[in-house]
Design an enzyme around this catalytic site. Sequence first.
Site, PDB file in Angstrom:
ATOM      1  N   ASP A   1       0.820  -1.209   0.000  1.00  0.00           N
ATOM      2  CA  ASP A   1       0.000   0.000   0.000  1.00  0.00           C
ATOM      3  C   ASP A   1       0.857   1.264   0.000  1.00  0.00           C
ATOM      4  OD1 ASP A   1       0.855  -0.666   2.647  1.00  0.00           O
ATOM      5  OD2 ASP A   1      -0.537   0.832   3.427  1.00  0.00           O
ATOM      6  N   GLU A   2       0.260   2.348  -0.441  1.00  0.00           N
ATOM      7  CA  GLU A   2       0.802   3.706  -0.315  1.00  0.00           C
ATOM      8  C   GLU A   2       2.262   3.824  -0.761  1.00  0.00           C
ATOM      9  OE1 GLU A   2      -1.784   5.774   3.191  1.00  0.00           O
ATOM     10  OE2 GLU A   2      -0.197   4.428   3.862  1.00  0.00           O
ATOM     11  N   ALA A   3       2.601   3.152  -1.856  1.00  0.00           N
ATOM     12  CA  ALA A   3       3.951   3.286  -2.414  1.00  0.00           C
ATOM     13  C   ALA A   3       3.938   4.492  -3.361  1.00  0.00           C
ATOM     14  CB  ALA A   3       4.355   2.001  -3.134  1.00  0.00           C
TER      15      ALA A   3
END
Length: 533
Positions: A323-325
């Site tokens: 997530d949230e890369a």
Amino acid sequence: MNTTDNLIPLPRHVTPLDGQVFTLQPTARIIAEGAARTAAGQLQLLLQRGTGFELPIATHSSSGDISLELVETLDGGPEAYGLTVTDDAIRLTAQAPAGFFNAVQTLRQLFPASVEQPLTPHGAPHATPDAGTWVIPGVVIHDAPRFQYRGLMLDVARSFFTVEEVKEQIDVMGQFKLNALHLHLTDDQAWRIEIQPPADNPSGLDYGNLTAVGGAVNHPGTGLGPGRTGFYTQEDFKDIQRYAAARNVLVVPEIDLPGHVNAALAAIPQLNPDGRPQPMNTTGDVGYSTLDAGLPVTYEFVREVLGQLASITTGPYLHIGGDEALVTGHDNYVTMVREFARIGAETGKTVVGWNEYAEVDLPDGAVVQYWHGGFDPVVEKAGAGSPVLMSPAATTYLDQKYDPGSPIGLSWVEGGPFTWAEYYDWDPVQGGLAEHQVLGVEGPLWTETVRGNRQAYWLQYPRAVSLAEVAWSSRPARDLDGFRRRLGTLGERLSRQGVPFQEAPGVQWSARPSDPFADTMGTNSDEYGTIEA
């Protein structure tokens, strides 16, 4: 007496036996053999602490006993159980230890709340044999879960929880038949799991630095106590799993990749393109860190970390984040996550990832955990055989503030208020998913603002109880007003266990909670002391 008034989650079938009442006597025994022995011991300890009765475990029953009987098959699978209470006996039936554990939790709720004692062992008093009259209404219950996976997530990266605190979390969640604990072990702020020096280490990476540097104190700015240092040795992690398994809880470890990796970049310089370590993060900022798709050492590192973690994980799942890369770049993200998922699958585990990784070709059977954002890729992966774990932020995230005045918690999710009712009145089968495609439900607790179990419990409960019923009970059986009444009866039980909870308005609570903020986190007390790495 209505036997469903204090049963959470609501069983599949409940038939009261009018006129039948069982009274537990000091001479009662618990009858169990084989697969039922572990649950029998747990029931014995629970009732001994609450009633003061000896309740020896035996193998042949007579009138007045509690018997746990193994049956060959039971509709509903290994977690299904039967429970019959008559004037002269209590009978629990199951086909596996998981079913016996669930049966004991239901029986526990049929006893008066005064059977409960503090969960922590710090001098908790045992009842005297004349402490009360232990009467249970006659009933026949046949029960099994709707979903296989019913979990909580505990973020131990942002704020560390000791082994004992994790075990206490398991004790609290298990009574509501929640059966999975997802441990978020790494993030930008910290690295909480030991990775031992490998025999084959071609790049000379100092894996010990992951915990020596990454186990350092995280950001302290909550005003409710300093951050806490610490990590789990591999033996600690095995110990947590053994404790959880005896209580029908599966432990799911997560190494968040390829973003949320600043602690790793600070600990191992070779993971950075310039070969220089990043500074440790002392804030709650995320989304700024990434592994490098062009460095061969990236894949060497991930292979070693996931391999070691898989080797000490007894359960089937290995969570690789995803997530949230935000700074990784799409092509690099696809390259790395595809390879990381393949590496994870090669360990023999089923790979799990947050829903962003649904954009990537995944191994067969990989689990997609939905939390936020577009749903179409999730439905597409489900159609290709990927089970879906439902964690939509607005109805499962336990870190969200109840209202703007909440002293701890986050407030980034739109909507609200985020009370037990919002977490109860939704269905996991949505957005084009079919029932068989949903693996289950998980409620995450992110801990940027949390210090220790008392604060964690206040954010988790009663909302986690709502999620427990959503995951266990059928949608047609669930009723908001009926649950409101049953939830209120839970107050005394949690209060006696020493579990703070949010005294949600609109619920007639049977007891008031203790203050979760009465103790300062990070003091030198035994319960909340800083754990040095």
